[in-house]
Write a protein that holds these residues in place. Structure first.
Motif, PDB file in Angstrom:
ATOM      1  N   GLY A  61     -21.889   9.377 -59.551  1.00 61.61           N
ATOM      2  CA  GLY A  61     -21.148   8.449 -58.707  1.00 61.61           C
ATOM      3  C   GLY A  61     -20.863   8.968 -57.317  1.00 61.61           C
ATOM      4  O   GLY A  61     -20.162   8.323 -56.543  1.00 61.61           O
ATOM      5  N   ASP A  99     -22.169   6.754 -54.479  1.00 61.11           N
ATOM      6  CA  ASP A  99     -21.712   5.360 -54.429  1.00 61.11           C
ATOM      7  C   ASP A  99     -20.998   5.099 -53.113  1.00 61.11           C
ATOM      8  O   ASP A  99     -20.299   5.958 -52.590  1.00 61.11           O
ATOM      9  CB  ASP A  99     -20.748   5.088 -55.587  1.00 61.11           C
ATOM     10  CG  ASP A  99     -21.467   4.484 -56.777  1.00 61.11           C
ATOM     11  OD1 ASP A  99     -22.402   3.705 -56.540  1.00 61.11           O
ATOM     12  OD2 ASP A  99     -21.089   4.785 -57.920  1.00 61.11           O
ATOM     13  N   GLY A 154     -25.840   5.600 -57.500  1.00 58.42           N
ATOM     14  CA  GLY A 154     -24.598   6.360 -57.461  1.00 58.42           C
ATOM     15  C   GLY A 154     -24.764   7.802 -57.905  1.00 58.42           C
ATOM     16  O   GLY A 154     -23.852   8.598 -57.798  1.00 58.42           O
ATOM     17  N   VAL A 189     -14.959   7.964 -51.566  1.00 56.50           N
ATOM     18  CA  VAL A 189     -16.026   6.976 -51.444  1.00 56.50           C
ATOM     19  C   VAL A 189     -16.073   6.431 -50.014  1.00 56.50           C
ATOM     20  O   VAL A 189     -17.152   6.211 -49.460  1.00 56.50           O
ATOM     21  CB  VAL A 189     -15.818   5.837 -52.465  1.00 56.50           C
ATOM     22  CG1 VAL A 189     -16.877   4.778 -52.289  1.00 56.50           C
ATOM     23  CG2 VAL A 189     -15.851   6.384 -53.873  1.00 56.50           C
ATOM     24  N   GLU A 206     -19.158   0.719 -55.637  1.00 54.98           N
ATOM     25  CA  GLU A 206     -17.992   1.079 -56.449  1.00 54.98           C
ATOM     26  C   GLU A 206     -17.271  -0.199 -56.898  1.00 54.98           C
ATOM     27  O   GLU A 206     -16.896  -0.337 -58.065  1.00 54.98           O
ATOM     28  CB  GLU A 206     -17.050   1.959 -55.615  1.00 54.98           C
ATOM     29  CG  GLU A 206     -15.835   2.470 -56.345  1.00 54.98           C
ATOM     30  CD  GLU A 206     -16.155   3.543 -57.379  1.00 54.98           C
ATOM     31  OE1 GLU A 206     -17.305   4.001 -57.424  1.00 54.98           O
ATOM     32  OE2 GLU A 206     -15.249   3.891 -58.154  1.00 54.98           O
ATOM     33  N   ARG A 244     -19.053  -1.716 -59.724  1.00 54.73           N
ATOM     34  CA  ARG A 244     -18.849  -1.064 -61.022  1.00 54.73           C
ATOM     35  C   ARG A 244     -17.551  -1.511 -61.672  1.00 54.73           C
ATOM     36  O   ARG A 244     -17.490  -1.716 -62.881  1.00 54.73           O
ATOM     37  CB  ARG A 244     -18.857   0.449 -60.851  1.00 54.73           C
ATOM     38  CG  ARG A 244     -20.238   0.966 -60.621  1.00 54.73           C
ATOM     39  CD  ARG A 244     -20.326   2.458 -60.523  1.00 54.73           C
ATOM     40  NE  ARG A 244     -21.466   2.801 -59.696  1.00 54.73           N
ATOM     41  CZ  ARG A 244     -22.725   2.632 -60.073  1.00 54.73           C
ATOM     42  NH1 ARG A 244     -23.016   2.134 -61.251  1.00 54.73           N
ATOM     43  NH2 ARG A 244     -23.716   2.936 -59.261  1.00 54.73           N
ATOM     44  N   GLY A 283     -14.716   9.872 -57.103  1.00 58.01           N
ATOM     45  CA  GLY A 283     -14.551   8.442 -57.352  1.00 58.01           C
ATOM     46  C   GLY A 283     -13.316   7.835 -56.715  1.00 58.01           C
ATOM     47  O   GLY A 283     -13.072   6.651 -56.863  1.00 58.01           O
TER      48      GLY A 283
END
Lengths: 367, 778
Positions: free
Chosen positions: B717, B720, B713, B537, B725, B728, B532
């Motif tokens: 996640g 993602d 995701g 990402v 992201e 979210r 994350g």
């Protein structure tokens, strides 16, 4: 260097017949010109030779080899396109080397060839330019260079000069002739311009409606057109055509025959010229090139009476547009002569052509 | 009519028009003046709701029986409801009262758009399971109207006697291919029932854990940890592993299974009864069973209380409070029950059946509706109201992820829950000291000064002023597009950039300078490539963009080249067929593909099983979204499907621009088909395809729809990309708009650099190449 032989070549697109049984022979090393009005099939014939189209009927041989089924790249030919078709993403140097690189020619050999060709055509300073940075004439020369660099056994030219302006066209025409004399590669050149055809050709083929109307040396064709179409197509300004009837001549001498053009005007027929072919009362088409008229001063000599409509003075020569009865006529006069509209002109024609008015065939050749 | 008369009328027309206009003006002014309001009678009561269909009709019928001041009803779309309220009420343009689910109260109260209900609430009328739901700090902020919770749907033919507990459902003897129980096991909302049975909750109880009288979910701390949570997960995992409950089930699947008699029982809300087709096998609804593993405690679903909430202005009006009391009265809710099968929140609600009468009522078509309502009413009594805290919304995502991981056998419950808590804590807004705005003000000031200085210097130039004067009419022509672009593009852009310098929820933003950027770029203090983190990402996003672009270009080019072959028949048909993926809205396509990738019931699995049947192979159906590689592949497949037609069309357009002569020249020059493609066609396509490729890269980089709808995701996640992201942070993690805005600013800068830098470098190089030449020539 190779001779070309085509036999009974036919091609149609859909229901349109473009070539209707064309046969021709081009000797090894000759410069052949296909000439004709637009739509006569000359470009299609060239594309058939190149292999860009396939024949429907007939054979095409280069030397002893039947190339009918071969792809363009297997025919060992080089072509110059009307649009030049340079590779826009490559420099002049790369354009010249393109065909050689495809053939995996060694690098030093390519460089030597490019140097040689660019020297021949004066392209040395343009080698690193892109095609879009060149003028029309320069592009044309690159297109020729690309063809020459390949050293193909046959050059094909598809109206290569039609995108150039008049003065440049004349210069490049001479250039092409010079290169041919230097390289002696068999060449086929397509044009609708009869001046190009006349000046360039060793052998000339006049095409009309998918057929060859006449072939041979340019001057032979010019002097002895086989049909009214060929007679009218070659020569500038074009040959005059007068509808006439064969009648008994009044006055002195000759065959005793004259050509009545109407409204009382008539041309005397020179003795012996058309022996046997022309009989009294027959209808004929008389062809006279503008420079074959001669003004007659002596009122006793029988002559054609014409009335001047207007004069075009070109400096070295003057063209008088006139009428005989209802029929129009162009006469070449000396450079300094001027005639007012309405003036009368008495003309004599020592060299005339006669055609069958129905089929356009030349009746008999004047010697 | 005589001519003079007609003329007179004609002359009079303008005067008459003027009179009408004047009268209208007077009327408008008169209506607008507060002094004249008395003449209009009592002000209407404005009630907003998000009801549709039967519920909307029932509400209208209920309002029709009200004899007080007129009521204006306004139905709004459910998903925009809260946003409309938040926008309208502070401006005084909102309703006097509105109907919404109680769990929003915490949020609404924080925004000041709800007021204590005062005497609108008859406290004695509601039971202790309902009242706490509408209370905030001991004060009631809503009048309970109806209740919603899940209950157990039972197929009568398959399960004639009510199963006493969950375990006995699992032990039911059923025909082949019938699931004993269908419910959305991976959905945290439904898992709550199991969690509650074990005494757990998503938000930790306030005060001492386990202390008597502690209300579940009264604190803001993550509660989905510890023994209760682990045991709830283990129970459900064993149910899924044993095939008692279908894996990966969503609402549509539950409906389908139960309607087809492929599930003996189903846990769902009253909405399932509406979705079931008429040919569904006969069924009844009973309260959720007990759980042997939880010492016989019952499954207790989440309870949602639909309540009347009063806007501050409405709460001050006695007639509005009276109206609210009327709507929530025994008679009022009876109408809602009758007309819309809504479960009344009142204890004294009439017409509710119980015991054996209820059981028999399901067999009587005339009483079936009453039976349904009564069954859900019975269930509501043991349900637990959803916590109203704002933090509740932030629990869904981590809880759902933990559920998925455990149910798919990826992680042990304890580990998954620890991660979930970490994720929850990580995403909670932190207390950030407000930064001093002076540096920003100074920078902006200096920039403004510089701009002003530059403008003035230009304006002083005579030729510049002349040029401006000359082109004034031209400015008029472009003005409207400048305005439109400004309002639609630049204002949001600058507003977003401004928000990225702040933290907090909308309306209470605090300026914190570059805090958000520092947090993002330092991966919030964790390892740079932790799950994350911005960098991870970003890597995924870049890989996503590269893979998609490669296939878009590849497939687009190949199809474009194939379609441009002159010998191809039915070219127009293929062209239309191949453009269809582009013509269908991307979210429709994305949802269709998501369905196809379903582990058990998707088309891909069906294809695999067909292959197995045909060739006797043993290919296993893939749980596409349980691993990064397959989930990423599923996303890519969907987006490639969506994106190749554009490249194909661009290729076709580019091909038509290539002169035929050039290709023929290459042919004569000796190029084979392949050499013509590589050495002529492709280089000549470059100028057309390159801009499209850049555009495609930007689109793919920001392709929210596909990522959000297909993998969402998953897993965990990992698939993602930066935009999803950012989404979210803004919408599932307690509205941390500043963080989300900072993400979008970073995305903007990345894309700007990615698309503009190559051009700048090229120009700079070209200038450098020209520079020596210029020196030589000078």
């Amino acid at each position: 260097m190779v001779a070309i032989r085509c036999k009974g070549v036919a091609k149609r697109f859909g229901s349109t017949v473009v070539l209707d049984g064309v046969s021709l022979e081009v000797p090894d090393g000759a410069f052949a010109v296909l000439v004709g009005p637009s739509g006569c099939g000359k470009s299609t014939l060239l594309r058939l030779l190149a292999g860009l189209e396939r024949t429907d009927l007939g054979t095409i041989c280069f030397g002893e080899r039947d190339v009918g089924e071969l792809a363009p790249r297997e025919r060992d030919i080089a072509m110059v396109f009307q649009s030049y078709a340079l590779y826009p993403h490559l420099t002049v140097r790369e354009n010249l080397a393109f065909g050689l690189r495809l053939r995996k020619t060694p690098k030093p050999a390519i460089e030597a060839r490019v140097r040689e060709v660019s020297g021949m055509l004066g392209l040395e300073k343009l080698l690193d330019r892109m095609p879009r940075e060149l003028s029309g004439g320069q592009r044309q020369r690159v297109a020729m260079g690309r063809a020459i660099a390949r050293r193909a056994q046959l050059f094909l030219f598809d109206e290569p000069l039609s995108n150039l302006d008049a003065s440049l066209r004349a210069a490049v025409r001479v250039e092409i002739r010079r290169l041919h004399l230097e390289l002696r590669t068999t060449s086929v050149y397509v044009t609708h311009d009869q001046v190009e055809a006349m000046t360039l050709a060793d052998v000339m083929f006049v095409l009309n409606k998918g057929r060859i109307e006449q072939s041979g040396a340019p001057l032979d064709i010019y002097d002895r057109p086989a049909t009214r179409f060929v007679a009218g197509f070659l020569g500038s300004p074009a040959m005059n055509f007068l509808e006439a009837r064969v009648a008994t001549a009044e006055g002195a001498g000759g065959t005793g025959l004259a050509l009545e053009v109407g409204a009382g005007a008539s041309l005397p027929l020179e003795p012996g010229a058309f022996a046997g072919e022309v009989v009294k009362g027959a209808k004929v088409t008389v062809g006279v090139r503008p420079h074959d008229f001669e003004p007659v001063a002596d009122p006793n000599i029988p002559a054609l009476a014409a009335r001047v409509v207007l004069c075009e003075a070109l400096g070295g020569e003057t063209y008088a547009h006139a009428t005989v009865g209802e029929q129009p006529l162009v006469v070449r006069l000396g450079g300094s002569e001027r005639l007012d509209p309405g003036a009368r002109l008495r003309l004599r024609a020592p060299r005339i052509h006669l055609f069958d008015p129905a089929r356009g065939r030349a009746l008999a050749r004047p010697t | 009519m005589s001519p003079p008369a007609r003329r007179g009328r004609a002359l009079g027309a303008p005067a008459q028009l003027a009179r009408v206009a004047l009268a209208a003006l007077v009327a408008v002014v008169a209506l607008g003046l507060p002094g004249c309001a008395a003449e209009r009678g009592p002000a209407p009561i404005r009630l907003w709701h998000a009801y549709r269909g039967a519920e909307e009709r029932a509400l209208a019928a209920l309002v029709a029986t009200w004899s007080g001041p007129p009521v204006e009803l306004l139905a709004l779309p459910a998903d925009a409801f809260a946003a409309k309220l938040q926008a309208a009420i502070p401006l005084g343009a909102g309703p006097d009262l509105y109907i919404d689910a109680h769990e929003r109260l915490g949020d609404f109260r924080a925004r000041g758009i709800v007021a204590p209900v005062g005497d609108a609430l008859e406290e004695d009328a509601f039971g202790p399971e309902v009242l706490p739901a509408v209370e905030q700090d001991g004060v009631a902020y809503g009048v309970p109207l109806t209740l919603k919770s899940a209950a157990l749907y039972v197929n009568d033919a398959l399960v004639p006697t009510d199963p006493p507990d969950l375990e006995s459902i699992a032990e039911l003897r059923l025909p082949e291919g019938v699931y004993p129980l269908a419910y959305e096991a991976e959905n945290a909302y439904f898992h709550a029932a199991v969690l509650h049975a074990f005494g757990g909750s998503f938000l930790a109880p306030a005060g001492e854990p386990g202390a008597p009288g502690a209300t579940p979910g009264a604190s803001d701390a993550f509660g989905f940890v510890g023994e209760a949570a682990e045991r709830s997960l283990e129970l459900v995992r064993s149910l899924v592993d044993r095939g008692v409950v279908p894996a990966d089930a969503d609402g549509a699947l539950v409906t389908r299974l139960f309607a087809a008699g492929k599930a003996a029982t189903a846990i769902s809300g009253p909405w399932l009864a509406n979705d079931l087709p008429p040919e569904t096998p006969h069924y009844r609804v009973i309260p959720l069973p007990k759980v042997r593993a939880a010492d016989g405690a019952p499954l207790r679903p989440m309870l949602t209380v639909e309540a009347l909430m009063l806007a501050p202005a409405g709460a001050a009006r006695p007639e509005v409070r009276a109206f609210a009391r009327f709507v929530a009265s025994t008679e009022g809710t009876a109408i809602l029950r009758r007309e819309a099968r809504a479960v009344p929140a009142r204890r004294d609600a009439e017409g509710l059946l119980e015991g054996e009468t209820l059981r028999r009522a399901f067999d009587d078509p005339a009483l079936a509706a009453d039976a349904l309502v009564s069954a859900f009413a019975a269930q509501a009594r043991v349900a637990i109201p959803m916590p109203t805290s704002v933090a509740m919304r932030a629990t869904w995502e981590p809880a759902a992820r933990a559920l998925k991981k455990v149910l798919r056998g990826d992680t042990a419950p304890a580990e998954a829950l620890r991660e979930a808590k970490q994720r929850f804590d990580d995403a909670r807004p932190k207390a950030v000291p407000a930064a001093r705005p002076e540096p920003l003000v100074a920078i902006v000031g200096v920039l403004c000064l510089a701009a002003a200085f530059w403008l003035v210097r230009r304006a002083r130039r005579r030729e510049f002023r002349a040029a401006v004067r000359r082109s004034l009419p031209a400015y008029a022509y472009v003005l409207h597009s400048v305005v439109v672009l400004g309002v639609l593009v630049f204002v949001p852009l600058f507003a977003g950039a401004a928000i990225s310098l702040a933290v907090g929820r909308p309306g209470e933003l605090t300026y914190v300078g570059g805090y958000n950027f520092v947090e993002i770029l330092t991966a919030r203090g964790g390892p740079l490539f932790a799950s994350g983190s911005f960098y991870l990402v970003l890597l995924v996003t870049l890989a996503w963009t590269a893979v998609n672009l490669f296939f878009h270009l590849g497939i687009g080019l190949v199809l474009g080249l194939l379609l441009s072959r002159p010998t191809l028949r039915l070219k127009a048909l293929y062209r239309v067929l191949l453009i269809i993926p582009w013509a269908v809205p991307s979210y429709v396509t994305a949802l269709a593909w998501k369905g196809m990738f379903h582990r058990q019931f998707g088309a891909v699995s069906a294809l695999l099983s067909a292959v197995n049947d045909l060739f006797g192979t043993d290919l296993e159906s893939i749980a596409w979204f349980s691993r990064f590689s397959t989930a990423f592949a599923a996303n890519c497949t969907t987006n490639i499907w969506l994106g190749f037609p554009f490249m194909m069309v661009v290729t076709l357009a580019g091909l038509t621009a290539i002169p035929k002569d050039v290709l023929e020249a290459a042919e004569v020059d000796g190029a084979t088909r392949w050499q013509r493609l590589w050495r002529v066609t492709l280089p000549l396509l470059r100028p057309t395809v390159m801009p499209a490729a850049v555009l495609g890269a930007v689109w793919t980089f920001n392709m929210f729809n596909v990522v959000f709808l297909v993998s969402g995701g998953e897993p965990d996640g990992q698939t993602d990309i930066l935009v999803s992201e950012a989404y979210r942070w803004a919408f599932t993690r307690e509205a941390q708009y500043g963080f989300a805005a900072a993400y979008s600013v970073l995305i903007f800068l990345l894309l700007f650099a990615g698309t503009e830098l190559p051009g700048l470098v090229r120009r700079w190089r070209a200038r450098r190449r020209l520079a020596p030449a210029a020196e030589v020539s000078s």
